[in-house]
Design a protein around this motif. Sequence first.
Motif, short mmCIF file in Angstrom:
data_model
loop_
_atom_site.label_atom_id
_atom_site.label_comp_id
_atom_site.label_asym_id
_atom_site.label_seq_id
_atom_site.Cartn_x
_atom_site.Cartn_y
_atom_site.Cartn_z
N ARG A 1 0.85 -1.19 0.00
CA ARG A 1 0.00 0.00 0.00
C ARG A 1 0.88 1.24 0.00
N ASP A 2 0.63 2.14 -0.91
CA ASP A 2 1.43 3.35 -1.05
C ASP A 2 1.15 4.34 0.08
N LEU A 3 2.22 4.87 0.66
CA LEU A 3 2.13 5.93 1.66
C LEU A 3 2.74 7.23 1.15
N GLY A 4 3.17 7.23 -0.08
CA GLY A 4 3.78 8.41 -0.69
C GLY A 4 4.12 8.11 -2.13
N ARG A 5 4.54 9.14 -2.85
CA ARG A 5 4.86 8.97 -4.27
C ARG A 5 6.26 8.39 -4.45
N PRO A 6 6.47 7.58 -5.48
CA PRO A 6 7.83 7.09 -5.76
C PRO A 6 8.73 8.25 -6.17
N ASP A 7 10.03 8.07 -5.92
CA ASP A 7 11.00 9.14 -6.14
C ASP A 7 12.23 8.53 -6.83
N ARG A 8 12.60 9.06 -8.00
CA ARG A 8 13.72 8.54 -8.77
C ARG A 8 15.02 9.27 -8.40
N TRP A 9 16.05 8.48 -8.07
CA TRP A 9 17.34 9.05 -7.69
C TRP A 9 18.46 8.31 -8.42
N LEU A 10 19.53 9.03 -8.69
CA LEU A 10 20.79 8.42 -9.11
C LEU A 10 21.60 8.14 -7.85
N PRO B 1 15.43 22.19 -3.99
CA PRO B 1 14.33 21.57 -4.75
C PRO B 1 14.70 21.29 -6.20
N ALA B 2 15.60 22.10 -6.77
CA ALA B 2 15.98 21.91 -8.17
C ALA B 2 16.92 20.72 -8.35
N ARG B 3 17.73 20.42 -7.35
CA ARG B 3 18.64 19.26 -7.43
C ARG B 3 18.98 18.80 -6.01
N ALA B 4 18.03 18.13 -5.37
CA ALA B 4 18.29 17.56 -4.06
C ALA B 4 19.39 16.51 -4.19
N LEU C 1 16.59 12.59 -9.60
CA LEU C 1 16.45 12.75 -11.04
C LEU C 1 15.22 13.59 -11.36
N ARG C 2 15.39 14.52 -12.28
CA ARG C 2 14.27 15.34 -12.70
C ARG C 2 13.39 14.59 -13.69
N PRO C 3 12.14 14.99 -13.87
CA PRO C 3 11.28 14.33 -14.85
C PRO C 3 11.93 14.33 -16.23
N GLY C 4 11.96 13.16 -16.86
CA GLY C 4 12.54 13.02 -18.18
C GLY C 4 14.04 12.84 -18.18
N GLU C 5 14.68 12.99 -17.05
CA GLU C 5 16.13 12.84 -16.96
C GLU C 5 16.49 11.37 -16.77
N THR C 6 17.59 10.93 -17.36
CA THR C 6 18.03 9.55 -17.22
C THR C 6 19.22 9.46 -16.28
N ALA C 7 19.37 8.29 -15.67
CA ALA C 7 20.52 8.08 -14.79
C ALA C 7 21.82 8.18 -15.57
N LEU D 1 22.70 11.88 -16.19
CA LEU D 1 23.20 12.58 -15.01
C LEU D 1 24.55 12.03 -14.58
N ALA D 2 24.77 10.72 -14.77
CA ALA D 2 26.05 10.12 -14.39
C ALA D 2 27.20 10.75 -15.17
#
Length: 476
Positions: free
Chosen positions: A175-184, A206-209, A226-232, A235-236
């Motif tokens: 069960r989700d308790l929050g939104r998924p978050d994409r990180w490198l 907020p622009a680059r946590a 990772l920002r929306p549309g950005e790939t790992a 950014l790597a």
Amino acid sequence: MSRLPVVVVGAGPVGTTAALLLARRGCPVLLLDRRPAPPAVPRAVHLDDEALRALADAGVVEEFLAVSRPMAGLRLVDAGHRVLAEFRREAGAGRHGWPQASMFHQPDLEAVLRAAVDRTPGITSCAPADVVGLAEGDRSVTVTTADGACLEAAAVLGCDGAHSTVRRLVGGRMRDLGRPDRWLVADLRSPAPLPVWPGVQQVCDPARAATFMPVSGDRYRFEARLRPGETAAGLAADLPALLAPFGAERAEVVRAAEYVYRAQVVDRWRRGRVLLAGDAAHLTPPFVGQGLGLGLRDVHQVAWKLAAVVSGEAGEDLLDTHGAERGPHARTLVRLAALVGRLMTGGGAGAVPVRRTVLAAVGRVPALAAYATDSRTPPLHRGPLVDRGGRAGRRLVGTLVPRARVRVDGRECRLDDVLGTGTAVLAAVAAGRVAVTAGGRRTEADDVDGVLTAWLRAGRARFAVVRPDRVVRAAG
């Protein structure tokens, strides 16, 4: 005791710790894993001193301390790496006798646990062994593997990770308790020590946590949202520039990969004698460092219950308390991690000055600053094994008793050595002196540092009933 084994599915840190805890309580254990060997990929890097109680009871805490290092605290910085607030941890041991927070390389911990499994009588390991079916019988479970083998088990503990087969087989859903978050996530090494702050640095942008931390030895970790549309991969390619503000631009990048952090807790922790623990039951954002710690708490609090039920010393309903206790605790910490993540890194440009003002104020209030580095987690909710009635119950019950230094007959040891492996009663008997009644035997001890008598006094209690997992069951 039933001579059928308890089958532990998943031989990661949570599963191997569970196997050791069960074996030390006399349960034969069959440890299964779909992988032929543990992956060399580091994942968890942090454990608090509460979670180390599980490793201590599993017999491996000293070996863990040898491959880990204390964490110095938390520093929050803005987009320009100017310090917003800094929360340092005191050097030395906390209330449980260890550093309040420790950093480590997960493959080092896995090697310690695997070696302990190999030398512990009563544990049989089998890998690769992919579980595909579970059938419940009368106080047993039949486990079917992909190669057609059928194994009879006294119980099954699913510690098989985020994509758990055991969870699916018992009908559990996350069960989700929050939104998924994409990180490198980038793991780094440097032959020479880097000139970095010794604690965790969190970039509240907020622009680059981003997060940077020394791990152990010559290892470091960097994470960036990772920002929306950005790939790992994209950014790597910019890692040297991203690492430069930390003084780590020349570090070797061992691995850089995308992780999706989720905030989820399972809706079903048990079906019959099949139970879930670790990432099979919950997934958390990383902001309060409780990913692996939650799993170790799961197995520390269920191992003694499973052993009691399998041996016939307790009824099946004891297993009902597993999800009733662990579910609310996990949900609280997962929600807390998601909230802390939003407070530190969320919002748009308008949140930046507000965050700066609030953090500056927090840093000036000692009580709030101390709370930021406190390793204590919320108490367990009230239930059959957690009697939070009365003033003392509300203050102490559901929390861990301090692992204080005591002196018995001139010999100094830790309280856990006196509590034994069952339920015990701890009572204040005189100034600087306590009594422990365990297994029908009463032992008086000097409270070397005054920790226990101060703890009881602060809780307005004269005595505390302590469960086998060191959680206070009742106080008064």
